[in-house]
Design an enzyme around this catalytic site. Structure first.
Site, mmCIF file in Angstrom:
data_model
loop_
_atom_site.group_PDB
_atom_site.id
_atom_site.type_symbol
_atom_site.label_atom_id
_atom_site.label_comp_id
_atom_site.label_asym_id
_atom_site.label_seq_id
_atom_site.Cartn_x
_atom_site.Cartn_y
_atom_site.Cartn_z
ATOM 1 N N GLU A 51 -7.077 1.292 -4.356
ATOM 2 C CA GLU A 51 -7.744 1.778 -3.141
ATOM 3 C C GLU A 51 -8.898 2.671 -3.597
ATOM 4 O O GLU A 51 -8.722 3.846 -3.872
ATOM 5 C CB GLU A 51 -6.771 2.549 -2.249
ATOM 6 C CG GLU A 51 -7.405 2.911 -0.911
ATOM 7 C CD GLU A 51 -6.522 3.776 -0.034
ATOM 8 O OE1 GLU A 51 -6.832 3.894 1.165
ATOM 9 O OE2 GLU A 51 -5.532 4.348 -0.540
ATOM 10 N N HIS A 58 0.852 -1.189 0.000
ATOM 11 C CA HIS A 58 0.000 0.000 0.000
ATOM 12 C C HIS A 58 0.887 1.238 0.000
ATOM 13 O O HIS A 58 1.257 1.769 1.043
ATOM 14 C CB HIS A 58 -0.925 -0.012 1.226
ATOM 15 C CG HIS A 58 -1.967 1.059 1.214
ATOM 16 N ND1 HIS A 58 -3.130 0.969 1.965
ATOM 17 C CD2 HIS A 58 -2.048 2.247 0.566
ATOM 18 C CE1 HIS A 58 -3.860 2.056 1.766
ATOM 19 N NE2 HIS A 58 -3.207 2.845 0.930
ATOM 20 N N GLY A 86 -2.776 10.361 3.932
ATOM 21 C CA GLY A 86 -1.661 9.460 3.716
ATOM 22 C C GLY A 86 -0.502 9.746 4.649
ATOM 23 O O GLY A 86 -0.666 10.370 5.705
ATOM 24 N N ALA A 133 -9.049 11.503 2.503
ATOM 25 C CA ALA A 133 -8.470 12.446 1.552
ATOM 26 C C ALA A 133 -8.828 12.112 0.108
ATOM 27 O O ALA A 133 -8.242 12.671 -0.818
ATOM 28 C CB ALA A 133 -6.952 12.468 1.725
ATOM 29 N N GLN A 134 -9.785 11.208 -0.095
ATOM 30 C CA GLN A 134 -10.171 10.832 -1.453
ATOM 31 C C GLN A 134 -11.328 11.717 -1.928
ATOM 32 O O GLN A 134 -12.150 12.170 -1.145
ATOM 33 C CB GLN A 134 -10.550 9.355 -1.490
ATOM 34 C CG GLN A 134 -9.515 8.486 -0.776
ATOM 35 C CD GLN A 134 -9.086 7.264 -1.556
ATOM 36 O OE1 GLN A 134 -9.212 7.199 -2.764
ATOM 37 N NE2 GLN A 134 -8.550 6.293 -0.845
ATOM 38 N N HIS A 173 1.229 4.892 -2.405
ATOM 39 C CA HIS A 173 0.740 5.716 -3.521
ATOM 40 C C HIS A 173 1.871 6.400 -4.278
ATOM 41 O O HIS A 173 1.803 6.546 -5.504
ATOM 42 C CB HIS A 173 -0.225 6.780 -3.003
ATOM 43 C CG HIS A 173 -1.466 6.218 -2.408
ATOM 44 N ND1 HIS A 173 -2.533 5.814 -3.171
ATOM 45 C CD2 HIS A 173 -1.810 5.977 -1.107
ATOM 46 C CE1 HIS A 173 -3.494 5.344 -2.378
ATOM 47 N NE2 HIS A 173 -3.071 5.434 -1.128
ATOM 48 N N ALA A 219 -10.205 5.739 8.692
ATOM 49 C CA ALA A 219 -11.258 5.775 7.670
ATOM 50 C C ALA A 219 -12.157 4.543 7.743
ATOM 51 O O ALA A 219 -12.512 3.946 6.727
ATOM 52 C CB ALA A 219 -10.658 5.923 6.270
ATOM 53 N N ASP A 260 1.351 3.555 3.169
ATOM 54 C CA ASP A 260 0.351 4.498 2.652
ATOM 55 C C ASP A 260 1.037 5.805 2.254
ATOM 56 O O ASP A 260 0.476 6.893 2.387
ATOM 57 C CB ASP A 260 -0.746 4.754 3.689
ATOM 58 C CG ASP A 260 -1.993 5.398 3.094
ATOM 59 O OD1 ASP A 260 -2.145 5.394 1.847
ATOM 60 O OD2 ASP A 260 -2.823 5.930 3.857
#
Length: 385
Positions: free
Chosen positions: A133, A61, A309, A144-145, A63, A221, A274
């Site tokens: 994700e 995981h 993140g 934060a998405q 990004h 989350a 993350d």
């Protein structure tokens, strides 16, 4: 076959740390030969100088790193990430997408797919596949998405891309009748994880029975653990078949929980980073999924203060768990190597220093600073000085 021997090291095996012996590997085949009493006279020698000799780390995981992000869909960016994380002891990883537009996700997956074979031989961490994700998450736990990109869970999309997607995060309560979860369980080998979810304890337990086998960044989350409503956290801890991710940066969750999670989950505790593109960079403003994020110290946040993140390095996660627990060294290293490899179905090849597995090896000092990273028997990083 001429073997290479790593001598004078503390060899970290799945169930012990062995001293006074050597780890042998064949750099031609890229495979581990095994732990031996002494090197042969014609072998090559690497002196570990009393440091840990451990399996290469596996980040399932992540990004971004060093200013790059998977969702940029840039081959050179993914490669920069792969080379960068090798300096942190990572020998294999899953570039991770997030809840951006479907077109952006497809573009990112295509780039990861195009690089997977090359990554086996380049001088950075190997790409094992991708982690999607989202975008199948709950708006109330989006973190934060970006809410405008959230979609209803779609098993067909995941299956169509299951040659590259090894792992998908979704909110089970957004999947009516768990149709998506059940189809993925029946027709693919994709790891299905519950994350960015507001499911109740009962909904999450039901999802675990229907095919969810993992929990994305435990505690973050997701519906919280409470004594009358145990939430997704409670279900993840209670379900024997569910492995759990921990962002062990001392910020995302209180480090006092590391021992508790380990005692409850055992080999199903997985350390992840993350990490965002801000990882390895100085404090300042960066971007995540089209939104500005702000890095200060170890904290990444949106402008409204929402956690966005991390900038954690996986070797630092290992150190943090060692510092805040009395867990055995071998158990903590497993959290960042064998446990994630098992979660995504790659443990037959990577994740531990066992005979016949890939010679993915790190040498790390007592503070888990990485001295050398070896992938498939070839050195891909060595600390200077």
């Amino acid at each position: 076959m001429v073997l290479t021997y790593i001598i004078n090291g503390k060899i970290v095996l799945p169930d012990s740390v062995v001293c006074g012996k050597s780890l042998a590997f064949d750099s031609d085949s890229g495979k581990i030969f095994g732990v031996v009493d002494a090197p042969s006279a014609d072998g090559d020698i690497i002196d570990a100088a009393g440091n840990y000799v451990a399996p290469g780390l596996v980040d399932i995981h992540i990004h971004g790193y060093l200013g790059e992000d998977t969702c940029d869909a840039k081959p050179e960016g993914i490669k920069k990430m792969a080379y960068g994380v090798a300096q942190n002891g990572v020998t294999a990883f899953l570039p991770t997408t997030m809840t951006v537009s479907k077109e952006q996700i497809v573009a990112a997956l295509n780039v990861v797919r195009s690089l997977k074979e090359e990554s086996k031989t380049w001088g950075g961490a190997e790409i094992l596949g991708a982690h999607a994700e989202g975008p199948f998450i709950n708006p109330s736990k989006k973190g934060a998405q970006a809410a405008e990109n959230i979609l209803t869970p779609d098993a067909n999309f995941i299956i169509e891309n299951s040659d590259i997607i090894k792992y998908v995060t979704l909110a089970p309560e957004m999947d009516e009748g768990h149709k998506c979860i059940k189809k993925l369980a029946a027709e693919s080998d994709v790891l299905v994880s519950m994350g960015h979810t507001d499911a109740s304890f009962e909904e999450a337990m039901s999802a675990a029975k229907d095919g969810v086998n993992h929990a994305t960044h435990l505690f973050n989350a997701m519906s919280a653990l409470a004594h009358r409503n145990p939430g997704v956290v409670g279900a993840a801890l209670a379900s024997d078949n569910v492995s759990v991710e921990v962002i062990a940066d001392t910020f995302h969750i209180n480090p006092g929980l590391y021992s508790i999670i380990a005692k409850v989950k055992g080999d199903k505790m997985v350390l992840i980073t993350d990490c965002t593109r801000a990882g390895g960079m100085s404090d300042g403003e960066y971007e995540l999924g089209g939104q500005p994020i702000f890095l200060k110290g170890i904290e990444c946040r949106l402008s409204d203060g929402t956690i966005a993140g991390s900038v954690l390095k996986l070797n630092c996660a290992v150190k943090n768990v060692l510092d805040y627990t009395d867990l055995p060294v071998y158990e903590v290293f497993k959290m960042a190597s064998l446990n994630p490899a098992k979660a995504i179905g790659c443990a037959e090849r990577i994740g531990s220093l066992e005979e016949g597995k890939d010679a993915d090896i790190i040498i790390a000092d007592e503070k888990i600073n990485i001295m050398r990273t070896i992938k498939k028997g070839k050195r891909i990083y060595e600390a200077q000085g």
